[in-house]
Design an enzyme around this catalytic site. Structure first.
Site, PDB file in Angstrom:
ATOM      1  N   GLY A  46      73.931  85.892  21.573  1.00  0.00           N
ATOM      2  CA  GLY A  46      74.195  86.894  20.544  1.00  0.00           C
ATOM      3  C   GLY A  46      74.054  86.272  19.174  1.00  0.00           C
ATOM      4  N   GLN A  51      75.289  85.344  10.299  1.00  0.00           N
ATOM      5  CA  GLN A  51      75.046  83.958  10.722  1.00  0.00           C
ATOM      6  C   GLN A  51      73.726  83.394  10.229  1.00  0.00           C
ATOM      7  OE1 GLN A  51      76.073  84.835  15.040  1.00  0.00           O
ATOM      8  NE2 GLN A  51      76.807  82.747  14.773  1.00  0.00           N
ATOM      9  N   CYS A  93      80.328  79.463  19.470  1.00  0.00           N
ATOM     10  CA  CYS A  93      79.632  80.229  18.434  1.00  0.00           C
ATOM     11  C   CYS A  93      78.567  79.338  17.827  1.00  0.00           C
ATOM     12  CB  CYS A  93      80.635  80.662  17.369  1.00  0.00           C
ATOM     13  SG  CYS A  93      79.888  81.586  16.015  1.00  0.00           S
ATOM     14  N   LEU A  94      77.364  79.884  17.620  1.00  0.00           N
ATOM     15  CA  LEU A  94      76.269  79.092  17.034  1.00  0.00           C
ATOM     16  C   LEU A  94      76.647  78.558  15.651  1.00  0.00           C
ATOM     17  CD1 LEU A  94      73.208  81.331  17.992  1.00  0.00           C
ATOM     18  CD2 LEU A  94      73.907  79.171  19.062  1.00  0.00           C
ATOM     19  N   HIS A 135      82.553  89.612  20.378  1.00  0.00           N
ATOM     20  CA  HIS A 135      82.296  88.462  19.505  1.00  0.00           C
ATOM     21  C   HIS A 135      81.384  88.858  18.333  1.00  0.00           C
ATOM     22  CE1 HIS A 135      81.550  83.934  19.090  1.00  0.00           C
ATOM     23  NE2 HIS A 135      80.607  84.459  18.314  1.00  0.00           N
ATOM     24  N   GLU A 136      80.288  89.584  18.643  1.00  0.00           N
ATOM     25  CA  GLU A 136      79.320  89.937  17.587  1.00  0.00           C
ATOM     26  C   GLU A 136      79.860  91.011  16.649  1.00  0.00           C
ATOM     27  OE1 GLU A 136      77.094  87.815  17.170  1.00  0.00           O
ATOM     28  OE2 GLU A 136      77.313  86.942  19.158  1.00  0.00           O
ATOM     29  N   HIS A 139      82.099  89.355  14.230  1.00  0.00           N
ATOM     30  CA  HIS A 139      81.330  88.664  13.177  1.00  0.00           C
ATOM     31  C   HIS A 139      81.065  89.584  11.990  1.00  0.00           C
ATOM     32  CE1 HIS A 139      80.058  84.595  14.014  1.00  0.00           C
ATOM     33  NE2 HIS A 139      79.674  84.881  15.247  1.00  0.00           N
TER      34      HIS A 139
HETATM   35 NI    NI Z   1      79.369  83.642  16.888  1.00  0.00          NI
END
Ligand code: NI
Length: 171
Positions: A46, A51, A93-94, A135-136, A139
């Protein structure tokens, strides 16, 4: 094009993103393509627009890692409508590379969102997809998964990140 991923510490990650009001433009379609490309390049399931430094309520998800085109999901202006049950699992998380923590999430989640053309739809997911949807969407409201772990673990993680920042090992 592949965008580089913004890391924890950048304020764009902790601000609510702006609502998208223009749909079906060549710019939006290109942007979505770039988001998928950036997500696959980073090996994530995701990615939120925040991000890659764009404060817009846009996220993409693909729990198949590019294996199944039917699992590609575009979420514009998503909202969580319904949560059911509980799951406990590891999450990362990236934007916070090198860290993973146990995070409690709902087992089954329904979101309402718009697609690239602005058409509203609802999507229900379980397990990994439910986790990704939560999660997304978080964000896009400036909330990171570390908001769901204990303050002690979060402080420890922030201290480790500060150390990496000082060592020039974070940007
Ligand atoms: Ni994330």
């Amino acid at each position: 094009m592949v965008y580089s991923i913004v890391k924890f510490g950048d304020p764009v990650l902790e601000r609510e993103a702006e609502t998208v009001t223009e749909f079906d433009t060549p710019e939006l379609h290109q942007f979505l393509e770039d988001m998928f490309e950036s997500m696959y390049a980073a090996k994530g399931v995701g990615l939120a627009a925040t991000q890659i430094g764009f404060s817009r309520k846009i996220a993409v998800i693909d729990c198949s890692n590019g294996e199944n085109p039917e699992e590609k999901l575009v979420l514009i202006n998503p909202q969580v409508l319904k949560v059911e049950g509980k799951q406990d699992g590891e999450e990362g998380c990236l934007s916070i590379p090198g860290f993973r923590e146990q995070v409690k999430r709902a087992k089954r989640v329904t979101v309402r969102a718009q697609d690239a053309k602005g058409v509203e739809f609802e999507r229900t997911g379980e397990d990994l997809l439910a986790r990704a949807l939560q999660h997304e969407t978080d964000h896009l409201y400036g909330k990171l998964y570390i908001a769901h772990i204990s303050a002690l673990k979060r402080d420890l993680m922030k201290r480790k990140i500060k150390k990496k920042q000082r060592a020039g090992d974070w940007d």
